[in-house]
Design a protein around this motif. Structure first.
Motif, PDB file in Angstrom:
ATOM      1  N   CYS A   1     -18.862  12.733 -10.267  1.00  0.00           N
ATOM      2  CA  CYS A   1     -18.562  11.333 -10.210  1.00  0.00           C
ATOM      3  C   CYS A   1     -17.853  10.698 -11.499  1.00  0.00           C
ATOM      4  O   CYS A   1     -18.109   9.575 -11.918  1.00  0.00           O
ATOM      5  N   GLY A   2     -17.594  11.844 -12.129  1.00  0.00           N
ATOM      6  CA  GLY A   2     -16.803  11.290 -13.490  1.00  0.00           C
ATOM      7  C   GLY A   2     -15.465  11.305 -13.216  1.00  0.00           C
ATOM      8  O   GLY A   2     -14.677  10.829 -13.916  1.00  0.00           O
ATOM      9  N   ILE A   3     -15.160  11.702 -12.142  1.00  0.00           N
ATOM     10  CA  ILE A   3     -13.641  11.892 -11.618  1.00  0.00           C
ATOM     11  C   ILE A   3     -13.508  11.075 -10.145  1.00  0.00           C
ATOM     12  O   ILE A   3     -14.630  11.527  -9.415  1.00  0.00           O
ATOM     13  N   TYR A   4     -12.546  10.397  -9.875  1.00  0.00           N
ATOM     14  CA  TYR A   4     -12.671   9.698  -8.747  1.00  0.00           C
ATOM     15  C   TYR A   4     -11.274   9.858  -7.828  1.00  0.00           C
ATOM     16  O   TYR A   4     -10.216  10.057  -8.650  1.00  0.00           O
ATOM     17  N   VAL A   5     -11.166   9.676  -6.522  1.00  0.00           N
ATOM     18  CA  VAL A   5     -10.070   9.669  -5.836  1.00  0.00           C
ATOM     19  C   VAL A   5      -8.998   8.286  -5.997  1.00  0.00           C
ATOM     20  O   VAL A   5      -9.742   7.395  -6.211  1.00  0.00           O
ATOM     21  N   VAL A   6      -7.743   8.647  -6.568  1.00  0.00           N
ATOM     22  CA  VAL A   6      -6.943   7.297  -6.279  1.00  0.00           C
ATOM     23  C   VAL A   6      -5.902   7.631  -5.358  1.00  0.00           C
ATOM     24  O   VAL A   6      -5.544   8.870  -5.058  1.00  0.00           O
ATOM     25  N   GLU A   7      -5.445   6.473  -4.641  1.00  0.00           N
ATOM     26  CA  GLU A   7      -4.294   6.878  -3.589  1.00  0.00           C
ATOM     27  C   GLU A   7      -3.284   5.865  -3.998  1.00  0.00           C
ATOM     28  O   GLU A   7      -3.234   4.770  -4.461  1.00  0.00           O
ATOM     29  N   GLY A   8      -2.235   6.222  -3.355  1.00  0.00           N
ATOM     30  CA  GLY A   8      -0.918   5.701  -3.603  1.00  0.00           C
ATOM     31  C   GLY A   8       0.160   6.560  -2.857  1.00  0.00           C
ATOM     32  O   GLY A   8       0.076   6.650  -1.566  1.00  0.00           O
ATOM     33  N   GLN A   9       1.372   6.991  -3.473  1.00  0.00           N
ATOM     34  CA  GLN A   9       2.150   7.725  -2.789  1.00  0.00           C
ATOM     35  C   GLN A   9       1.760   9.024  -2.463  1.00  0.00           C
ATOM     36  O   GLN A   9       2.323   9.776  -1.486  1.00  0.00           O
ATOM     37  N   HIS A  10       0.612   9.415  -2.959  1.00  0.00           N
ATOM     38  CA  HIS A  10       0.076  10.620  -2.665  1.00  0.00           C
ATOM     39  C   HIS A  10      -1.450  10.590  -3.289  1.00  0.00           C
ATOM     40  O   HIS A  10      -1.664   9.564  -4.275  1.00  0.00           O
ATOM     41  N   ARG A  11      -2.306  11.171  -2.753  1.00  0.00           N
ATOM     42  CA  ARG A  11      -3.557  11.481  -3.306  1.00  0.00           C
ATOM     43  C   ARG A  11      -3.683  12.186  -4.469  1.00  0.00           C
ATOM     44  O   ARG A  11      -3.089  13.037  -4.874  1.00  0.00           O
ATOM     45  N   ALA A  12      -4.520  11.503  -5.485  1.00  0.00           N
ATOM     46  CA  ALA A  12      -4.727  12.284  -6.745  1.00  0.00           C
ATOM     47  C   ALA A  12      -6.274  11.997  -7.327  1.00  0.00           C
ATOM     48  O   ALA A  12      -6.838  11.213  -6.552  1.00  0.00           O
ATOM     49  N   MET A  13      -6.599  12.944  -8.146  1.00  0.00           N
ATOM     50  CA  MET A  13      -8.003  12.622  -8.815  1.00  0.00           C
ATOM     51  C   MET A  13      -7.842  11.985 -10.362  1.00  0.00           C
ATOM     52  O   MET A  13      -6.839  12.468 -11.133  1.00  0.00           O
ATOM     53  N   MET A  14      -8.578  11.359 -10.845  1.00  0.00           N
ATOM     54  CA  MET A  14      -8.436  10.574 -12.001  1.00  0.00           C
ATOM     55  C   MET A  14      -9.730  10.290 -12.671  1.00  0.00           C
ATOM     56  O   MET A  14     -10.672   9.997 -12.054  1.00  0.00           O
ATOM     57  N   THR A  15     -10.074  10.779 -14.159  1.00  0.00           N
ATOM     58  CA  THR A  15     -10.983  10.547 -14.762  1.00  0.00           C
ATOM     59  C   THR A  15     -11.448   9.099 -14.667  1.00  0.00           C
ATOM     60  O   THR A  15     -10.414   8.343 -14.807  1.00  0.00           O
ATOM     61  N   PHE A  16     -12.598   8.494 -14.728  1.00  0.00           N
ATOM     62  CA  PHE A  16     -12.939   7.239 -14.851  1.00  0.00           C
ATOM     63  C   PHE A  16     -12.496   6.351 -15.947  1.00  0.00           C
ATOM     64  O   PHE A  16     -12.299   5.182 -15.965  1.00  0.00           O
ATOM     65  N   PHE A  17     -12.223   7.140 -17.092  1.00  0.00           N
ATOM     66  CA  PHE A  17     -11.953   6.741 -18.415  1.00  0.00           C
ATOM     67  C   PHE A  17     -12.734   5.626 -18.890  1.00  0.00           C
ATOM     68  O   PHE A  17     -13.735   4.925 -18.148  1.00  0.00           O
TER      69      PHE A  17
ATOM     70  N   ILE B   1       0.899  -1.190   0.060  1.00  0.00           N
ATOM     71  CA  ILE B   1      -0.073   0.031   0.073  1.00  0.00           C
ATOM     72  C   ILE B   1       0.926   1.082   0.110  1.00  0.00           C
ATOM     73  O   ILE B   1       1.869   1.386   0.537  1.00  0.00           O
ATOM     74  N   ALA B   2       0.502   2.292  -0.943  1.00  0.00           N
ATOM     75  CA  ALA B   2       1.224   3.420  -0.988  1.00  0.00           C
ATOM     76  C   ALA B   2       2.746   3.193  -1.687  1.00  0.00           C
ATOM     77  O   ALA B   2       3.714   3.785  -1.435  1.00  0.00           O
ATOM     78  N   GLY B   3       2.598   1.922  -2.517  1.00  0.00           N
ATOM     79  CA  GLY B   3       3.852   1.575  -3.243  1.00  0.00           C
ATOM     80  C   GLY B   3       3.843   2.460  -4.364  1.00  0.00           C
ATOM     81  O   GLY B   3       3.392   3.774  -4.484  1.00  0.00           O
ATOM     82  N   ASN B   4       4.260   2.036  -5.534  1.00  0.00           N
ATOM     83  CA  ASN B   4       4.334   2.586  -6.861  1.00  0.00           C
ATOM     84  C   ASN B   4       3.332   2.196  -7.815  1.00  0.00           C
ATOM     85  O   ASN B   4       3.206   2.520  -8.961  1.00  0.00           O
ATOM     86  N   VAL B   5       2.141   1.634  -7.245  1.00  0.00           N
ATOM     87  CA  VAL B   5       0.875   1.328  -7.877  1.00  0.00           C
ATOM     88  C   VAL B   5      -0.099   2.148  -7.177  1.00  0.00           C
ATOM     89  O   VAL B   5      -0.461   1.895  -5.893  1.00  0.00           O
ATOM     90  N   TRP B   6      -0.589   2.840  -7.816  1.00  0.00           N
ATOM     91  CA  TRP B   6      -1.953   3.846  -7.255  1.00  0.00           C
ATOM     92  C   TRP B   6      -3.122   3.011  -7.229  1.00  0.00           C
ATOM     93  O   TRP B   6      -3.099   1.909  -8.164  1.00  0.00           O
ATOM     94  N   GLU B   7      -4.173   3.253  -6.500  1.00  0.00           N
ATOM     95  CA  GLU B   7      -5.365   2.439  -6.293  1.00  0.00           C
ATOM     96  C   GLU B   7      -6.559   3.330  -6.550  1.00  0.00           C
ATOM     97  O   GLU B   7      -6.568   4.244  -5.885  1.00  0.00           O
ATOM     98  N   TRP B   8      -7.564   2.742  -7.461  1.00  0.00           N
ATOM     99  CA  TRP B   8      -8.866   3.443  -7.365  1.00  0.00           C
ATOM    100  C   TRP B   8      -9.643   3.318  -6.036  1.00  0.00           C
ATOM    101  O   TRP B   8      -9.330   2.327  -5.387  1.00  0.00           O
ATOM    102  N   THR B   9     -10.447   4.323  -5.738  1.00  0.00           N
ATOM    103  CA  THR B   9     -11.332   4.299  -4.659  1.00  0.00           C
ATOM    104  C   THR B   9     -12.733   4.608  -5.325  1.00  0.00           C
ATOM    105  O   THR B   9     -12.857   5.073  -6.415  1.00  0.00           O
TER     106      THR B   9
END
Length: 295
Positions: free
Chosen positions: A237-253, A207-215
């Motif tokens: 809700c077309g954009i979601y929080v992703v977590e990893g080495q830091h928090r980011a916002m990501m479009t759902f694609f 967790i919090a490695g170099n792979v970010w994860e969807w929430t």
């Protein structure tokens, strides 16, 4: 009369107890049997105990027209959280593809023991739905707060050092530069094999490695006035929080370019996921009663 009542109480108590046990036994016998275990290995999970944590809220905050850091608040997680020890692997996801329940990835991982990456939010929720059907349990993406709770000491505060009273934008630029420089230094190429980054105090690996994860937490935009009072909030809700080495916002694609929109494209190759398993009514029973349930 009083003597008669005192003598009848033990019998009454015993009768009620027998009635309760009889009712409980009838419910257990009537309980549906668990479905056969699937042919593939079940995900390894760990239980993160309830806790109270100080958490920086998700979302984009602005005060009097200038961006500020989200507030830190006390969050109570009142129930145990069961979460996958490892991220979903390429082999795990391939089973869902073979079953016709998940879409084939544009660039699948070269080995099955690597975390599946390049998955969209829809890919992750499709997998969760398939795993739920196959196992009879409810699997879903964690919320931002649940992910932070599971990350424990490895959760990285994403504060940008914004000072809402500062008039010099250069101070904010310098804070951004320092933060991004530290993140790039921490994200040098490293093995992504499951378990490469070790376990935290809850037994959650990588967790919090170099792979970010969807929430499952959608983007929030919160507006405050000069006094710090919230005057508006919108969700996307077309954009979601992703977590990893830091928090980011990501479009759902989405993978269908005919539908258009900014979400068309391929998800990043460092974006994967792990799931939470919701407790069922069986899990909430005392251990002794669970042993009496049909297997």
């Amino acid at each position: 009369m009083a003597t008669t009542l005192r003598l009848s109480l033990p019998g009454l108590t015993t009768s009620l107890g027998l009635l309760f046990l009889a009712g409980a036994a009838a419910l257990l016998l009537a309980a549906p049997a668990r479905r056969p275990a699937p042919a593939f290995p079940l995900p390894q999970t760990t239980i993160v105990p309830p806790a109270t944590l100080v958490h920086r809220l998700d979302g984009e905050y602005s005060r009097a027209g200038r961006p500020i850091d989200a507030p830190r608040v006390t969050v109570k997680i009142g129930a145990p959280l069961e979460i996958m020890r490892y991220q979903v692997t390429a082999a795990d996801y391939a089973r869902c593809v073979a079953a016709g329940a998940c879409k084939r990835l544009d660039s699948p991982a070269p080995r099955g023991d690597l975390p599946v990456t390049g998955v969209s939010h829809t890919d992750a929720t499709d997998y969760a739905a398939w795993l739920s059907r196959e196992t009879g349990a409810v699997w879903r993406l964690p919320s931002d707060r649940e992910w932070a709770h599971a990350a424990g000491s490895r959760f990285v505060d994403d504060a940008r050092g914004f000072d809402p009273d500062a008039t010099n934008p250069a101070q904010r630029w310098l804070a951004d530069y320092e933060r991004e420089a530290n993140r790039k230094a921490a994200s040098d190429p490293a093995p992504r094999t499951i378990g490469s980054f070790g376990a935290n105090e809850h037994g959650v690996h990588d967790i919090a490695g170099n792979v970010w994860e969807w929430t499952r937490t959608c983007l929030r935009r919160v507006t405050q006035d000069a006094a710090g009072t919230t005057i508006g909030e919108t969700g996307n809700c077309g954009i979601y929080v992703v977590e990893g080495q830091h928090r980011a916002m990501m479009t759902f694609f989405i993978r269908n370019p005919k539908s258009g929109g900014c979400s068309v494209g391929t998800p990043p190759d460092n974006l994967g996921f792990r799931l939470v398993r919701e407790q069922s009514w069986r899990d909430r029973l005392p251990e002794g009663l669970r042993r009496l349930l049909p297997a």
